[in-house]
Scaffold this active site. Structure first.
Site, PDB file in Angstrom:
ATOM      1  N   ARG A   1      29.286  33.480  -4.485  1.00 43.26           N
ATOM      2  CA  ARG A   1      29.970  34.668  -3.988  1.00 43.26           C
ATOM      3  C   ARG A   1      30.741  34.291  -2.716  1.00 43.26           C
ATOM      4  NH1 ARG A   1      26.104  38.520  -1.405  1.00 43.26           N
ATOM      5  NH2 ARG A   1      27.197  37.880   0.469  1.00 43.26           N
TER       6      ARG A   1
ATOM      7  N   HIS B   1      28.962  40.809   0.200  1.00 46.53           N
ATOM      8  CA  HIS B   1      28.377  41.472  -0.978  1.00 46.53           C
ATOM      9  C   HIS B   1      29.287  42.620  -1.439  1.00 46.53           C
ATOM     10  CE1 HIS B   1      25.643  43.476  -3.672  1.00 46.53           C
ATOM     11  NE2 HIS B   1      25.706  44.554  -2.943  1.00 46.53           N
TER      12      HIS B   1
ATOM     13  N   TYR C   1      24.066  36.492   7.828  1.00 48.12           N
ATOM     14  CA  TYR C   1      22.915  35.835   7.197  1.00 48.12           C
ATOM     15  C   TYR C   1      23.278  34.546   6.449  1.00 48.12           C
ATOM     16  CZ  TYR C   1      24.754  38.617   3.264  1.00 48.12           C
ATOM     17  OH  TYR C   1      25.566  39.180   2.319  1.00 48.12           O
TER      18      TYR C   1
HETATM   19  C1  LIG Z   1      17.667  49.874  -8.599  1.00 48.61           C
HETATM   20  C2  LIG Z   1      18.432  49.385  -7.424  1.00 48.61           C
HETATM   21  N1  LIG Z   1      17.766  48.822  -6.397  1.00 48.61           N
HETATM   22  C3  LIG Z   1      18.444  48.368  -5.319  1.00 48.61           C
HETATM   23  C4  LIG Z   1      19.807  48.490  -5.252  1.00 48.61           C
HETATM   24  C5  LIG Z   1      20.573  47.997  -4.033  1.00 48.61           C
HETATM   25  N2  LIG Z   1      21.327  46.797  -4.367  1.00 48.61           N
HETATM   26  C6  LIG Z   1      22.658  46.870  -4.598  1.00 48.61           C
HETATM   27  S1  LIG Z   1      23.311  45.390  -4.975  1.00 48.61           S
HETATM   28  C7  LIG Z   1      21.818  44.610  -4.834  1.00 48.61           C
HETATM   29  C8  LIG Z   1      21.695  43.124  -5.039  1.00 48.61           C
HETATM   30  C9  LIG Z   1      22.062  42.677  -6.407  1.00 48.61           C
HETATM   31  O1  LIG Z   1      22.261  41.289  -6.437  1.00 48.61           O
HETATM   32  P1  LIG Z   1      22.656  40.560  -7.760  1.00 48.61           P
HETATM   33  O2  LIG Z   1      21.913  41.122  -8.903  1.00 48.61           O
HETATM   34  O3  LIG Z   1      22.505  39.109  -7.505  1.00 48.61           O
HETATM   35  O4  LIG Z   1      24.197  40.935  -7.967  1.00 48.61           O
HETATM   36  P2  LIG Z   1      25.454  40.562  -7.072  1.00 48.61           P
HETATM   37  O5  LIG Z   1      25.724  41.770  -6.207  1.00 48.61           O
HETATM   38  O6  LIG Z   1      25.128  39.369  -6.254  1.00 48.61           O
HETATM   39  O7  LIG Z   1      26.581  40.317  -7.998  1.00 48.61           O
HETATM   40  C10 LIG Z   1      20.830  45.528  -4.497  1.00 48.61           C
HETATM   41  C11 LIG Z   1      19.421  45.178  -4.270  1.00 48.61           C
HETATM   42  C12 LIG Z   1      20.468  49.106  -6.349  1.00 48.61           C
HETATM   43  N3  LIG Z   1      21.789  49.227  -6.395  1.00 48.61           N
HETATM   44  N4  LIG Z   1      19.755  49.516  -7.426  1.00 48.61           N
END
Ligand SMILES: Cc1ncc(C[n+]2csc(CCOP(=O)(O)OP(=O)(O)O)c2C)c(N)n1
Ligand SMILES: [Mg+2]
Length: 355
Positions: free
Chosen positions: A255, A259, A268
Site C-alpha cells: 500500500r 490507509h 506508524y
Molecule cells: C467489521 C469491521 N471491523 C473493523 C473495521 C475498521 N477497518 C476498516 S479498514 C480496516 C483494515 C482492513 O485491512 P485489510 O483487510 O488489510 O484491507 P486494506 O485496507 O489494507 O486494503 C479495519 C480494521 C471495519 N471496517 N469493519
C-alpha cells in the site's frame, strides 16, 4: 532487496520482474492484453490521484486510494467473464472500472451518494463492502446460487490481508471448500491493515496456506505483476467454472498510500520501507516491458495520460454538478415496509425538509 521489505516475492509466481525484464516467457499473443492492462492501470492511477485531491479540497468523502495495488484490480478484472459476479471490498475501484462501473459512479459512491452503487452496467455485481470480510459470506451465497441453478458462473470475492483474519472469511472459505462452490477468493495483501503490519496479523507464513484447511488450492502471486495476477485468477476462475471448486489467491503488493484519506501512515510506517516499496510498483515495470518490446513510447504515454485525465475531469464535472439527494432519501430502499420507529423518523425529516 526484497528482504528489506520482508515481502516473500522471490517465492511467489511472477512473470514480469520489477525492472521490466521477464522471469518467464510471455506468449507474443498476450501482448495486446498487456497493453490494455497498462492503459487501464494508468487510467485508474490518474483517476485515483484526482479522488485524493477532491477529498483534500473538501469536495469528497473519505477515500481509500488504490495507489500501488492497481495490478491486482486490473488482473482480476481481466480474468473474469461478463456473466461472473464480482464481490468487492472498498479498495476495488480498478476491477470495478473494468467490469463497467463508470468513473462517475465511483465518484458518486465515495462522495456519499448511494446512487453510485446502482451500476448501470454489471448490474449483478455487488456494491462495495466496508464492513471487513462480510463480503466473503455474500460471495459464498452468490456462488451457492450458481451451483444450485447449475449456472456456469463464478463469484470472485476480493479482500484485504487484514480481512483474512476474520471469522467471516474463514467460515466462507470452509463453506466454499465443503460445498465445492464456484468461487475465487483474492487477497490483496498490501502488507497493512490500517496500522497493523502483516506479521502481527497472522502466524501463517503465507496467507495462501489458509486454503489448505478448507481443502482448496492456494497460491501466492506477485501482485505488482499484472500478468501473474491475471494468469492465476484466470486459471482459478476457469477451474471453478468447470465445476472443480474454489481457490484462494494471495496477491502480494504494497500500500503506497495512506490507509484512507482519514489516515496518516507516516505516524506508524518507516519512510525507508515506503521508498523501498516504490521500486516494486506495478505500473513502472509494465511500462518498461512494453517499451522494450517496442509497443509503447514517450509520445504514446503523454497522449494516453492526457486522455485519462480528460476522462477523469469529465466524470468529476458531472459528479460536482449532480444535485445531492434530500436527507430523507437515506430511508429509501432500506426496507419494503419501514419499521414503526424509522417511519416516525422519516416523517419528522420529511416535515422539516418541506417546512
Ligand atoms: C467489521 C469491521 N471491523 C473493523 C473495521 C475498521 N477497518 C476498516 S479498514 C480496516 C483494515 C482492513 O485491512 P485489510 O483487510 O488489510 O484491507 P486494506 O485496507 O489494507 O486494503 C479495519 C480494521 C471495519 N471496517 N469493519
Ligand atoms: Mg491490507
Amino acid at each position: 532487496m526484497y528482504q528489506a521489505l520482508k515481502l516473500p516475492l522471490d517465492q511467489c509466481h511472477r512473470f514480469i520482474n520489477a525492472d521490466g525484464t521477464l522471469k518467464h516467457t510471455i506468449d507474443e499473443q498476450e501482448f495486446p492484453l498487456l497493453l490494455e492492462c497498462y492503459k487501464a492501470m494508468m487510467q485508474i492511477r490518474i483517476f485515483d490521484k484526482k479522488c485524493v485531491s477532491l477529498q483534500r479540497t473538501g469536495r469528497f468523502g473519505t477515500y481509500p486510494s488504490v495507489l500501488g495495488m492497481e495490478a491486482i484490480g486490473i488482473g482480476v478484472g481481466k480474468a473474469m467473464e461478463e456473466e461472473d459476479v464480482f464481490v468487492p471490498y472498498y479498495r476495488d475501484q480498478a476491477t470495478q472500472m473494468l467490469r463497467g462501473v463508470s468513473l462517475y459512479e465511483i465518484l458518486m459512491y465515495w462522495g456519499g451518494d448511494e446512487r453510485g452503487a446502482d451500476y448501470q452496467n454489471c448490474r449483478q455485481d455487488l456494491p462495495n463492502c466496508v464492513p471487513i470480510a462480510t463480503q466473503c459470506t455474500h460471495a459464498a451465497g452468490v456462488a451457492s446460487s450458481f451451483k444450485i441453478r447449475k449456472e456456469k458462473r463464478v463469484a470472485v470475492c476480493s479482500l484485504g490481508d487484514g480481512a483474512s483474519s476474520k471469522g467471516d472469511f474463514m467460515e466462507s472459505l470452509n463453506l466454499a471448500g465443503t460445498w465445492k462452490l464456484p468461487m475465487v477468493f483474492v487477497i490483496n495483501n498490501n502488507q497493512w491493515a490500517i496500522s497493523v503490519p502483516r506479521h502481527l496479523q497472522s502466524g501463517a507464513e503465507r496467507l495462501a496456506d489458509k486454503a489448505i484447511g478448507a481443502g482448496m488450492p492456494g497460491e501466492q502471486v506477485d501482485g505488482n505483476d499484472v500478468y501473474a495476477v491475471y494468469r492465476a485468477v484466470k486459471r482459478a476462475v476457469d477451474r471453478a467454472r468447470a465445476g472443480k471448486g474454489p481457490a484462494l489467491i494471495e496477491a502480494i503488493s504494497y500500500r503506497l498510500c495512506d490507509h484512507t484519506t482519514a489516515d496518516d501512515a507516516s505516524r506508524y510506517r518507516a519512510n525507508e520501507e515506503l521508498e523501498k516499496a516504490w521500486e516494486f510498483e506495478p505500473v513502472k515495470r509494465l511500462r518498461a516491458l512494453l517499451e522494450n518490446k517496442g509497443l509503447w513510447n514517450e509520445s504514446q504515454e503523454l497522449a494516453w495520460a492526457e486522455h485519462c485525465q480528460a476522462n477523469t475531469d469529465k466524470a468529476v464535472e458531472l459528479f460536482l454538478n449532480t444535485e445531492a439527494q434530500p436527507p430523507h432519501a437515506m430511508f429509501d430502499h432500506l426496507y419494503a415496509e419501514l419499521p414503526t420507529q424509522l417511519e416516525e423518523q422519516y416523517a419528522t425529516l420529511l416535515a422539516r425538509h418541506h417546512a
